[in-house]
Design a protein around this motif. Sequence first.
Motif, PDB file in Angstrom:
ATOM      1  N   CYS A  32      66.736 -73.794  71.429  1.00  0.00           N
ATOM      2  CA  CYS A  32      68.203 -73.793  71.449  1.00  0.00           C
ATOM      3  C   CYS A  32      68.748 -73.042  72.648  1.00  0.00           C
ATOM      4  CB  CYS A  32      68.740 -73.164  70.177  1.00  0.00           C
ATOM      5  SG  CYS A  32      68.269 -71.423  70.063  1.00  0.00           S
ATOM      6  N   ASP A  85      58.085 -64.546  64.885  1.00  0.00           N
ATOM      7  CA  ASP A  85      59.211 -64.111  64.052  1.00  0.00           C
ATOM      8  C   ASP A  85      59.751 -62.798  64.619  1.00  0.00           C
ATOM      9  OD1 ASP A  85      61.051 -63.429  62.223  1.00  0.00           O
ATOM     10  OD2 ASP A  85      59.674 -63.348  60.494  1.00  0.00           O
ATOM     11  N   GLY A 102      71.070 -65.040  66.092  1.00  0.00           N
ATOM     12  CA  GLY A 102      70.476 -66.137  65.307  1.00  0.00           C
ATOM     13  C   GLY A 102      69.199 -66.656  65.917  1.00  0.00           C
ATOM     14  N   ARG A 104      65.108 -66.501  66.087  1.00  0.00           N
ATOM     15  CA  ARG A 104      63.995 -66.003  65.265  1.00  0.00           C
ATOM     16  C   ARG A 104      62.678 -65.999  66.036  1.00  0.00           C
ATOM     17  NH1 ARG A 104      64.607 -65.559  59.743  1.00  0.00           N
ATOM     18  NH2 ARG A 104      62.650 -64.418  59.928  1.00  0.00           N
ATOM     19  N   ARG A 125      64.162 -70.044  69.947  1.00  0.00           N
ATOM     20  CA  ARG A 125      64.404 -70.983  68.829  1.00  0.00           C
ATOM     21  C   ARG A 125      65.123 -70.246  67.706  1.00  0.00           C
ATOM     22  NH1 ARG A 125      60.168 -75.516  68.465  1.00  0.00           N
ATOM     23  NH2 ARG A 125      60.858 -75.550  66.286  1.00  0.00           N
ATOM     24  N   ARG A 126      65.822 -71.051  66.871  1.00  0.00           N
ATOM     25  CA  ARG A 126      66.582 -70.424  65.773  1.00  0.00           C
ATOM     26  C   ARG A 126      65.701 -70.254  64.540  1.00  0.00           C
ATOM     27  NH1 ARG A 126      71.183 -69.574  67.630  1.00  0.00           N
ATOM     28  NH2 ARG A 126      72.324 -71.054  68.928  1.00  0.00           N
ATOM     29  N   ASP A 127      64.569 -71.018  64.473  1.00  0.00           N
ATOM     30  CA  ASP A 127      63.687 -70.906  63.307  1.00  0.00           C
ATOM     31  C   ASP A 127      62.469 -70.060  63.667  1.00  0.00           C
ATOM     32  OD1 ASP A 127      62.727 -72.583  65.216  1.00  0.00           O
ATOM     33  OD2 ASP A 127      62.035 -74.146  63.834  1.00  0.00           O
ATOM     34  N   THR A 128      61.808 -69.576  62.650  1.00  0.00           N
ATOM     35  CA  THR A 128      60.541 -68.898  62.945  1.00  0.00           C
ATOM     36  C   THR A 128      59.575 -69.994  63.366  1.00  0.00           C
ATOM     37  OG1 THR A 128      59.922 -69.052  60.635  1.00  0.00           O
ATOM     38  CG2 THR A 128      60.886 -66.961  61.365  1.00  0.00           C
ATOM     39  N   HIS A 129      58.741 -69.693  64.334  1.00  0.00           N
ATOM     40  CA  HIS A 129      57.879 -70.773  64.859  1.00  0.00           C
ATOM     41  C   HIS A 129      56.637 -70.177  65.516  1.00  0.00           C
ATOM     42  CE1 HIS A 129      56.976 -74.708  66.513  1.00  0.00           C
ATOM     43  NE2 HIS A 129      56.736 -74.124  67.686  1.00  0.00           N
TER      44      HIS A 129
END
Length: 541
Positions: A32, A85, A102, A104, A125-129
């Motif tokens: 993102c 994370d 935002g 992660r 990125r906005r999600d844990t990955h």
Amino acid sequence: MLAAGRAVASSLALEEVLARILEAACELLEACAAAVWELKDDGALRRRAALGLSETYLHTVADLSAGEGVTGLAARDGKIVAIADAAADPRVSVRALWAEEGIRAFVSAPLTARERMVGALNVYRRDTHRFAPDELDLLAGFADLAAAAINNAQLHERTLHALSEVEAREALLSTVIGHASDGIIVLDDQYRVVLFNPACEQLTGQRAAEVVGRRCFEFLRCHRCGEAPLCEGACPMTPIFALAQHAIPYSELMVNTSGGRERWVGASWAAVPDGPEGRPLAVMVLRDITAAREADQMKSAIIGLVSHELRTPLTSIRMLSELLVEHDFPPPEARPLLEDIASEARRLGRLIEQVLEVARLEGGRVAFAPQPVAVPPLVTAAVDLLRSQTGRHSFDLDLPPDLPPVHADPDRLRQVLDNLVANAVKYSPAGGRITIRAVAQGQEMQISVSDEGIGIPPEALPRLFTPFSRLAGADQVHIEGIGLGLHIARSLVALHGGRIWATSTPGPGSTFHFTVPLTVPLAAVPVASGQREGRRGGDVT
Ligand code: ADP
């Protein structure tokens, strides 16, 4: 990857390259946000560009000290660092900030160009990955392309900057050279002209476009007064090229001008040992000292004149008066002696007056009050004066009746006329017709005085108006004069903004012309047709 590589390499503008890198990096890792950090000499990092990050975050974290944070680690160790994370990883120091943003998961890849660390490329990125090895390989490979593209764009930017600096310097240099009041000539080691500034054009009458590329000795022909050109063995520039000497002492020389005339110049030379292609250049600086030299020559001429010309009448006056004192002559015998004294004294007076007039003109101390002046009465008065002194000459006035007034100082204009008419009489010892013409045209009136006298050889015309120049002809040996009258006339005409010149006519005689400005230019005065073809002439014999 191929498309991303092409995209970042397709521009040389740094800001555009950075924007494409950020977009391509986000696309490659489905991220993102992204940022490019630049490594400074002291190991600290500064964010150079970002995409998808808030203003608050960008303001809060703009610089990192050496080794600070995840990006600092990646740049310091030259290894990619991935955070799956941000909330749980101990390497992340600003967790609260990432939570607010935002973000992660993120990865920081070192940027290396030409085996030198130049910064880091971060992707967020906005999600844990958990970034897979092939994802990290992909980012590392792209980071190399991005670093090369940034490096190229920076090089390009620096080159453009350097070029514009060179252009600015060149423009400044050519302005300075173009406006310099001294002549500047640059020559290569084959004596070919590389640069010829406007002051040189003015000094020599040669056009830069015509002399650049030519050898200086083909047209300049520097020489000392009355000696052979220095090019034939004693060129001051030879030591510059042959002995790598840096500067040659100032010297005063003469150079040829395009009109075949010579000018005095004060010249100095300097060497430029490392010219283009490592070959030496010589810079020649020329100052026009003709006026100063002429003034010097005039001073010596005045001294010569005082010791010779003025002494001759003075000796006569002294001897004749002593004769009168020592002998008691009866009045009839004394009379011719007294007449001789009076005539020699008058001659002496004329000589002294001319010398003083030149001094006044040179010192700018001449009374000069131009006003509208009618020319015909001045011409008539000048002619009447001379007519009373000669029986051998006839005078012919060619003055149109509608001559407009000129803008002149009447006394000075009369002085010029007196001089030209007196010369016409003086240099026609056998008598003859003397014609004075006046014609108004455009902005000026041209007045000409012609005689049928001894004439002037064409080659002598250019130096007639220089001080003390008398022609050497046998026919003028017994004509009194010191060669100042025409010089004075030229200075007076120049005061009016006019010109004076002579033409030698085939057959006997000569004509002198001069111009003076009209009070109102003719074009501005509506002239009724036929009015200008009025009666011409008016013989006054
Ligand atoms: P001067 O008559 O006192 O010698 P001028 O300056 O008036 O000085 O003239 C300079 C020289 O120009 C004269 O010596 C003469 O050789 C030449 N000259 C001037 N006027 C005439 C003329 N009308 N005809 C022939 N030669 C002339």
